[in-house]
Design a protein around this motif. Sequence first.
Motif, PDB file in Angstrom:
ATOM      1  N   ARG A 255       0.840  -1.193   0.000  1.00 38.64           N
ATOM      2  CA  ARG A 255       0.000   0.000   0.000  1.00 38.64           C
ATOM      3  C   ARG A 255       0.880   1.250   0.000  1.00 38.64           C
ATOM      4  N   ARG A 265      -3.768   9.963   1.884  1.00 34.41           N
ATOM      5  CA  ARG A 265      -4.561   9.089   1.025  1.00 34.41           C
ATOM      6  C   ARG A 265      -3.858   7.746   0.856  1.00 34.41           C
ATOM      7  N   GLN A 266      -4.640   6.728   0.499  1.00 33.79           N
ATOM      8  CA  GLN A 266      -4.108   5.383   0.340  1.00 33.79           C
ATOM      9  C   GLN A 266      -4.321   4.893  -1.088  1.00 33.79           C
ATOM     10  N   TRP A 267      -3.333   4.094  -1.550  1.00 33.70           N
ATOM     11  CA  TRP A 267      -3.397   3.546  -2.896  1.00 33.70           C
ATOM     12  C   TRP A 267      -2.853   2.116  -2.866  1.00 33.70           C
ATOM     13  N   GLU A 273      -4.789   1.709  -7.793  1.00 32.02           N
ATOM     14  CA  GLU A 273      -6.173   1.960  -7.399  1.00 32.02           C
ATOM     15  C   GLU A 273      -6.227   2.733  -6.085  1.00 32.02           C
ATOM     16  N   SER A 274      -7.075   3.760  -6.049  1.00 32.87           N
ATOM     17  CA  SER A 274      -7.258   4.560  -4.848  1.00 32.87           C
ATOM     18  C   SER A 274      -8.179   3.854  -3.878  1.00 32.87           C
ATOM     19  N   ARG A 275      -7.866   3.949  -2.576  1.00 30.10           N
ATOM     20  CA  ARG A 275      -8.725   3.414  -1.538  1.00 30.10           C
ATOM     21  C   ARG A 275      -9.488   4.572  -0.900  1.00 30.10           C
ATOM     22  N   LYS A 276     -10.711   4.312  -0.487  1.00 31.44           N
ATOM     23  CA  LYS A 276     -11.595   5.387  -0.041  1.00 31.44           C
ATOM     24  C   LYS A 276     -11.160   6.016   1.276  1.00 31.44           C
ATOM     25  N   GLN A 277     -10.661   5.220   2.211  1.00 36.44           N
ATOM     26  CA  GLN A 277     -10.378   5.737   3.543  1.00 36.44           C
ATOM     27  C   GLN A 277      -9.173   6.681   3.520  1.00 36.44           C
ATOM     28  N   ALA A 278      -9.341   7.871   4.076  1.00 33.17           N
ATOM     29  CA  ALA A 278      -8.263   8.862   4.178  1.00 33.17           C
ATOM     30  C   ALA A 278      -8.100   9.258   5.641  1.00 33.17           C
TER      31      ALA A 278
END
Length: 311
Positions: A255, A265-267, A273-278
């Motif tokens: 990640r 932000r997480q990817w 792909e971007s992950r929703k949780q920030a």
Amino acid sequence: MRSKKVGAGIEILGLEGPVSPLVYRSPAGATELVTACSGRLTRWDIESGRPTREFQVPENASTGTFELTALLLPDRQVRIAAGEEDGLCLWDGASGRLLADAVGDDRIFQITGGLAGAGRTSLVGTGVKGLHLWNPVTGAPLTSPLEHVGDVVAVTLAKLRGGSSLIVTGDYEGVRRWQGDLCESSFGAEIDAPHIDMLTTVYTADGRPLIVGVAEEGEVVCRWDAETGEEIGPPIPVEGEFVRIATATVSGRIRLFTSDQDVVRQWDLLSGESRKQAFEGSYVSAVSLPDGSALLAAGTMGGKLSTHRLV
């Protein structure tokens, strides 16, 4: 200052100024948390959020917030390194004793450390005068600054699957790979990537080394195969003013964490792909844990530190 448990992590409020965190695994297997804030270095209990040790700092440090790097030596000692406007600062990770105070007489942009060829440990930094190499035990310079083709800004180390190692540098024109302790020869072709601000290295499950870099003045994060120089997937758009990055493995996937303007932000590193949780934070550090989870530490510009357990 006050701390509290929040979910599986901690939150510390009331620190004075921007907070730069560092999380790493000690030789004994403990997860360690150190912060730099307003010229102070503090170790924290990872469970309670209570301070456990203050590090000795230079009396006339010219920077308020050190961005820290942990280096584990073969004899199980730990070094904490940071660059500032006057050179390298180096601490004993256990005692917090200052071992090197502004060594190098240069503004240091980024520092990296780790195992190089033949089991040697290297401590390398980029500065206005070129590429610096220091003794990782004492912080003493190993040589005069090495001249660089471009204005060297970023650096990372990469261990190839065949056993050889590279010093990877970034400047305003691209990424360059070097062989030898003193960068005696180039490796492969220059990687075309304008305005590199930061570099790090990650290793896939099969041991393939990947170079990860913030490019185009913080607008994208790129990934390259360290052995071939081939770009892995399209650039990840981040569009920040001063993007910082960290990586860790969560449930078997690497990640990527990007931070800027108090947003982390997480990817998914390989797919992009971007992950929703920030999370909240402008400074970020992350470490993989033995159970397949990871610990993320984030610091804000306004004096808040938080940790998050990711599964």
